[in-house]
Enzyme design. Sequence first.
Site, short mmCIF file in Angstrom:
data_model
loop_
_atom_site.label_atom_id
_atom_site.label_comp_id
_atom_site.label_asym_id
_atom_site.label_seq_id
_atom_site.Cartn_x
_atom_site.Cartn_y
_atom_site.Cartn_z
CB CYS A 165 -0.95 0.00 1.20
SG CYS A 165 -0.12 0.12 2.79
NE ARG A 189 7.39 -7.22 13.29
CZ ARG A 189 8.57 -7.33 12.66
NH1 ARG A 189 9.26 -6.26 12.36
NH2 ARG A 189 9.03 -8.52 12.33
CD GLN A 244 2.46 -5.64 3.17
OE1 GLN A 244 3.38 -4.88 3.47
NE2 GLN A 244 1.21 -5.23 3.06
N GLY A 277 -13.54 -7.50 2.17
CA GLY A 277 -12.31 -8.15 1.75
C GLY A 277 -12.04 -9.40 2.56
#
Length: 441
Positions: A49, A130, A135, A204
């Site tokens: 993001c 964190r 990711q 989501g």
Amino acid sequence: MLLSVSASHRDADLADLERLSSGVGRVWADAPLVAHGLDGAGVVLLATCNRFEVYLDVADGTDPQRALAVVRDLVRTVPESPLAAPGADDDAAGPGPDPSAALRVRVGDDAARHLFGVASGLDSIVVGEREIAGQVRRAIAAARRAGTTTGALERLFAQAQRTSRAVEAGTGLAAAGRSVVGVALDLAARSAPPWPLARVVLIGTGSYAGASLAALRARGCTDVRVHSESGRAEEFARAREAEAVPPGELLTAIADADVVVSCRGSVRPVLDAAAVAGARAAAERRAEERAGHAVGTAVQPRPLVVVDLALHRDVDPAVGSVDGVELLDLGTIRAHAPAAATRDVERAREIVDDAVAQHALVRAAREMDPAITRLRGRVREVLDAEVGRLPVGPVSREDAERALHRLAATLAHAPTEAAREAARAGRGEEYVEALRLLFPD
């Protein structure tokens, strides 16, 4: 040679990052072309993001600016975001600024230091968060599945994950539970009811949705309904003891909600102003009914807080202009992200620097792999030749001794001739020093 080509919230605004990340599929589709065009073999893509980064393992001597140009060419034609910036003129013509201009290239240790800092949360909107560690882990896993990783990139990302854990254990950054989700919920709490009383709709079912649900539960929120256009809401909710929003009932659920958290990351917005305004109108009618007022009597429902955690906006910015609705997006979160303690950040950077030095030593040692392979191959050739000269069947001690002497003489022949040549060339001392390295006293 290790290279990184990247842009983050420090280099570009979120709109440009959104456009860059829109090209994720294209970068993956062209990963073999990237590797071929740069005479290299490895590509790992990290898109989150608040960053877009490509890590490359290319041939030594590759021009870093050429790598930058290749990646820029791949993302330069990414289409504009489907959403205009708030307040933009709808009649404005022409494309926006080139988002690839924000990309910069790092080489060798600088690229490693950058990745280790990223994995440790030091380059995040919320310093010390964190979520980025997961990711980074998923980025190398995706490259592995795509067949675009290399040994050098595997070692780099493994060291990044070790560094992240060392920062977590060696500083107080993680102790505060810092995260983008956490900051967003803290901001939402200013307008929402106490979390144990709040009604939440979660849009989501990905990893960010899981992190959001966990953060809500940690704050005491129990009334969470999950929506997914992919049809995974039932499975996601059942596994986490939540409730799924029935298909086609999203706006009804929003009409009953105090907070909406969206982290789907769709190409087009899930919620627009008209839909949210309709949900608010339904909420107002229900408030009137509960209050026993006549229909049409002004009774305001409780405020609605909409949290958009997606880089590719899930929520049209115009939703923020709907009466009674507060919209919190990544820009809002960045503006309110708390500063980390200077001492913790300094200690974290020391850990990162130590990891970079360690990685450099490992990388330097691995540079000798071709020479070691050639050496072992030569020894194997000589050994195989001597074994071939032995008689078939049992071998006597005398035959074994002769074979070993021939093996030793053959192996020593080339170094012996090199010693004489070094002496004739006036480089005898260099040869002796090299011999001491090979066979220390």
